[in-house]
Structure formats: structure tokens, C-alpha cells
Enzyme design. Structure first.
Site, PDB file in Angstrom:
ATOM      1  N   GLU A 142      40.015  42.124  27.650  1.00 34.13           N
ATOM      2  CA  GLU A 142      40.130  43.348  28.006  1.00 34.13           C
ATOM      3  C   GLU A 142      41.173  44.257  27.514  1.00 34.13           C
ATOM      4  O   GLU A 142      41.488  45.241  27.990  1.00 34.13           O
ATOM      5  CB  GLU A 142      40.132  43.543  29.677  1.00 34.13           C
ATOM      6  CG  GLU A 142      38.846  42.998  30.141  1.00 34.13           C
ATOM      7  CD  GLU A 142      38.507  43.452  31.484  1.00 34.13           C
ATOM      8  OE1 GLU A 142      39.421  44.127  32.335  1.00 34.13           O
ATOM      9  OE2 GLU A 142      37.296  43.214  32.114  1.00 34.13           O
ATOM     10  N   ASP A 179      44.762  41.453  39.469  1.00 36.83           N
ATOM     11  CA  ASP A 179      43.591  40.886  39.555  1.00 36.83           C
ATOM     12  C   ASP A 179      43.750  39.431  39.474  1.00 36.83           C
ATOM     13  O   ASP A 179      43.784  39.089  38.468  1.00 36.83           O
ATOM     14  CB  ASP A 179      42.534  41.517  38.910  1.00 36.83           C
ATOM     15  CG  ASP A 179      41.034  40.953  38.996  1.00 36.83           C
ATOM     16  OD1 ASP A 179      40.891  40.210  40.072  1.00 36.83           O
ATOM     17  OD2 ASP A 179      40.510  41.221  38.558  1.00 36.83           O
ATOM     18  N   GLU A 225      43.727  42.282  43.827  1.00 38.91           N
ATOM     19  CA  GLU A 225      42.306  41.983  43.820  1.00 38.91           C
ATOM     20  C   GLU A 225      42.090  40.529  43.945  1.00 38.91           C
ATOM     21  O   GLU A 225      42.642  39.766  43.029  1.00 38.91           O
ATOM     22  CB  GLU A 225      41.696  42.689  42.586  1.00 38.91           C
ATOM     23  CG  GLU A 225      40.258  42.539  42.505  1.00 38.91           C
ATOM     24  CD  GLU A 225      39.729  43.630  41.331  1.00 38.91           C
ATOM     25  OE1 GLU A 225      38.317  43.077  40.893  1.00 38.91           O
ATOM     26  OE2 GLU A 225      40.630  44.270  40.921  1.00 38.91           O
ATOM     27  N   LYS A 277      30.548  48.566  42.364  1.00 41.74           N
ATOM     28  CA  LYS A 277      30.000  48.715  41.136  1.00 41.74           C
ATOM     29  C   LYS A 277      28.743  49.047  40.979  1.00 41.74           C
ATOM     30  O   LYS A 277      27.870  48.083  41.706  1.00 41.74           O
ATOM     31  CB  LYS A 277      30.365  47.248  40.194  1.00 41.74           C
ATOM     32  CG  LYS A 277      31.755  46.965  40.029  1.00 41.74           C
ATOM     33  CD  LYS A 277      31.858  45.412  39.421  1.00 41.74           C
ATOM     34  CE  LYS A 277      33.157  45.066  39.389  1.00 41.74           C
ATOM     35  NZ  LYS A 277      33.439  43.782  38.847  1.00 41.74           N
TER      36      LYS A 277
END
Length: 399
Positions: A142, A179, A225, A277
Site C-alpha cells: 500500500e 492497523d 484498528e 466498506k
């Protein structure tokens, strides 16, 4: 893909012809009825979601208004704080770090544009810092850097040093988010036990909670998270009691945008934030409904955030620990790093910035930045001095 296209051109087309695209609930309900399954396995969630989004966009175009205005109404006038993922680990990177993402949040920035610029400066400062220490500056899946590091604390310390080298103050200009993706840390011992795949360290739920607590007390972290496994409900309850009044405890794997799991979390007081999402729930209307579950609207207020998957994510934070509650869209915006240039979602925010009249535009510094005196429970003001508490409710839709 070919099967999804076929379903769109046949069954879905037949049930939607003649419906008003602006009635997104009716459009989605017709597709769900035609599918007839709980998990959209007949027509396919990818087919249903594609048409659901297309119908919403078509309605906005037909009304000659932006999509954010069609869905957000008069409340669509606020831009969120970016959460930029700048250091990767876990399944997203071939390194020694087990935590999946370390993110920075420009909480002290005066605008989204400035916040993104600040993040980019810190990103490049981190690159230079890692290079000066002989650490890898390759990136993970990412876009965050993926060096081999000894611990979570070493990763955090590098990020804090980069923030300072860029000319900013940790805890004032920038806050941190993590996260963990700890559902990847399953132990052969079963639920309530964890084993870090790379480091090999083992934890019980209570030990892992204590680890997060020590980091929160030592560093300016305001969001964690997936700090525990998706089925460790008892652990989530304990973690919420321990940390829910101080930080966001975000359930992504825990809730998977599922209204039943969200309702269970509300009932059990497990977690205090949710990442929503569209691609998990499968339609626009269900995303909005999951964002604001009707039976729980009386429970309180929420601070939300949008994920880096464009319009595919929403997150929200609640004022007291142990309550998952409702309100509108988005207080934070999760984005990829600056390594690949400006993410398309960020470009949309820039476009949105130009469209909203300056007189009504607001940039949302995180009201979740609250601090408690050790052992006293006294609420302290945010470090940048602005009077904000977690009781503030905001609405933002930027898609």
C-alpha cells in the site's frame, strides 16, 4: 467478471427498468429481492454494487449536482483529516514488522490541502531518515516504507523522528494511528491467544491489550484498528473497557460492514468505531443503513472517517467507550502514501475543495484527541488548544 456483466444485462436490467435512479433504496431493494440470497451469491455482490453505485451517480448527474451533494445533502460541506499510511508490515510487506499499517494524521493542519502537504513532507523525511540509517526504503503493498525493524516501538520512534525532521510537533501537529490486522496473528492455542507470524512473540488477549495500552500511554496514538482477532469478542470487550475512552478502537475484520455483527458489537460494548466498506456490504443503501443502524440511533453520537478505497470506507468514533453508535459521514480519510503520487481519492477531495464555498467549508480536526490524567479520569483539552470533545458530531461525504 463476464458472469457479473451478464447478470447486469439480464436479470438486474429487467428488475430496474422504469425505477427512479434517485430512489437508491428502491433500486437496491429490487436487486436484493431478485438475488434472493443473504450474501448476494446469486447475482453477485460485484454486479449489485456496480449497478448501485452507477444508479447513484446517474441520479446525481440527472439532477446536475455532485454525488457528494446527492448523498450528503446540505451537510456535505466538510472535509476530513487524512490518515496517511507511511510504514507497512504484516501481510502487506516482506519485512520483519507484524503490525500491518502505521499511519500519520495531520490533526493540527488548517485544511485538507495543507494536511496532505504535511503528510507528504513527513513521508519524504521518513524516507531520508531510513536511508541515513541504512534501512530499506522499498515500499509495501500500500505504498508505505517496509524496513526491517525490531519492534512496534522502533517503527513509531522512526515516524516521530521524521515528523520532527519535517518541522512539525508530534502530539500537536500530528497524531498516530495503527492497523494491527491481528486476525492474521492466530495461535494454534485457539481463541484468545496470539502469535506474531514474523517475530514469533506470543500473547494472550489481556497481554496484547496491555501492549496496546503501553503504546497509547507513551506515544500520541489515537486510533488502533483490528487490535484483536475478529472472533475474540471477550477480548474486544476488555480492550474497550481499558482503552475505549482514550482512542478509536476500530473494527474492520470484527464487523466487516455487517449489520448483525455491528449490532452484536453494540450489545456487547465491543469496540467503539467501525470501518464501513461498500465492497463488503454490497450496495450504497446498505452502506448508509449500516452507517446509521436504526435501532441504535438513540444511543449517542459518532465521529466517522472515510477509507482510502475512494468511497468504499467509512469509520466512526463514539463519545464514550463501549458504544457503537451513529451519525453521518466522514471525519477521517484513509489514503495511500505519497510514494505513487497523489491518490485518486485525494484528487477528488481537491476538486471538492474548489466546489464548496469557502464560507461554509470546514476542515475537521479530530475531536477524538482527548487525554486523561493518569488514574484520575479528568478530561484534558487537545494538545493544540482547540476546544473539541468527542461529543461533537460532524457530517462529510466526499466521493
Amino acid at each position: 467478471v463476464s458472469k457479473a456483466v451478464e447478470n447486469i444485462n439480464t436479470t438486474i436490467n429487467e428488475v430496474l427498468v422504469g425505477l427512479d435512479a434517485a430512489d437508491i433504496y428502491a433500486v437496491d431493494a429490487a436487486m436484493l429481492k431478485a438475488d434472493g440470497t443473504k450474501d448476494k451469491s446469486n447475482l453477485g455482490a460485484n454486479a449489485i454494487l456496480a449497478v448501485s453505485i452507477a444508479a447513484a451517480r446517474a441520479a446525481a448527474i440527472s439532477l446536475d449536482i455532485p454525488l457528494y451533494r446527492f448523498l450528503g445533502g446540505v451537510s456535505g460541506n466538510k472535509l476530513p483529516v487524512p490518515m496517511m499510511n507511511i510504514l507497512n508490515g504484516g501481510a502487506h510487506a516482506a519485512n520483519t514488522v507484524d503490525v500491518q499499517e502505521f499511519m500519520i494524521m495531520p490533526a493540527g493542519a488548517p485544511s485538507f490541502k495543507e494536511g496532505l502537504r504535511w503528510c507528504t513532507e513527513v513521508f519524504h523525511a521518513l524516507q531520508a531518515l531510513l536511508k541515513s540509517k541504512g534501512l530499506a526504503t522499498s515500499v509495501g503493498d500500500e505504498g508505505g516504507f517496509a524496513p526491517d525493524l525490531a519492534s512496534d516501538e522502533e517503527a513509531i520512534q522512526h515516524i516521530l523522528e521524521a515528523i520532527e525532521k519535517a518541522g512539525y510537533v508530534p502530539g500537536k501537529d500530528f497524531m498516530l494511528a495503527m492497523d494491527a490486522a491481528s486476525s492474521e496473528w492466530k495461535s494454534p492455542k485457539g481463541k484468545g491467544f496470539y502469535k506474531l507470524p514474523k517475530a514469533g512473540t506470543e500473547f494472550t488477549s489481556s497481554e496484547l491489550i496491555a501492549h496496546w495500552k503501553s503504546l497509547v500511554e507513551k506515544y500520541p496514538i489515537i486510533s488502533i484498528e483490528d487490535g484483536l482477532d475478529e472472533e475474540d469478542w471477550e477480548g474486544w470487550q476488555e480492550m474497550t473497557r481499558e482503552l475505549g475512552g482514550k482512542v478509536q478502537l476500530v473494527g474492520d475484520d470484527l464487523f466487516v460492514t455487517n449489520t448483525e455483527r455491528l449490532a452484536k458489537g453494540i450489545q456487547l460494548d465491543a469496540g467503539n468505531a467501525i470501518l464501513i466498506k461498500l465492497n463488503q456490504i454490497g450496495s450504497v443503501s446498505e452502506t448508509l443503513e449500516d452507517r446509521c443502524p436504526q435501532p441504535h440511533r438513540a444511543r449517542g453520537q459518532v465521529q466517522p472517517a472515510a477509507a482510502h478505497r475512494g468511497a468504499a470506507g467509512r469509520q466512526r468514533r463514539v463519545p464514550r467507550h463501549g458504544s457503537l453508535q451513529r451519525e453521518a459521514l466522514s471525519h477521517f480519510f484513509r489514503t495511500h502514501t505519497a510514494s505513487g503520487g497523489i491518490h485518486s481519492g485525494c484528487r477528488r477531495f481537491f476538486a471538492l475543495w474548489e466546489k464548496i464555498p469557502e464560507s461554509c467549508l470546514q476542515f475537521l480536526a479530530p475531536p477524538v484527541r482527548i487525554f486523561y490524567e493518569a488514574g484520575g479520569g479528568t478530561l484534558l483539552p487537545p494538545p493544540h488548544g482547540k476546544e473539541q470533545t468527542t461529543h461533537a458530531v460532524y457530517s462529510c461525504l466526499a466521493v
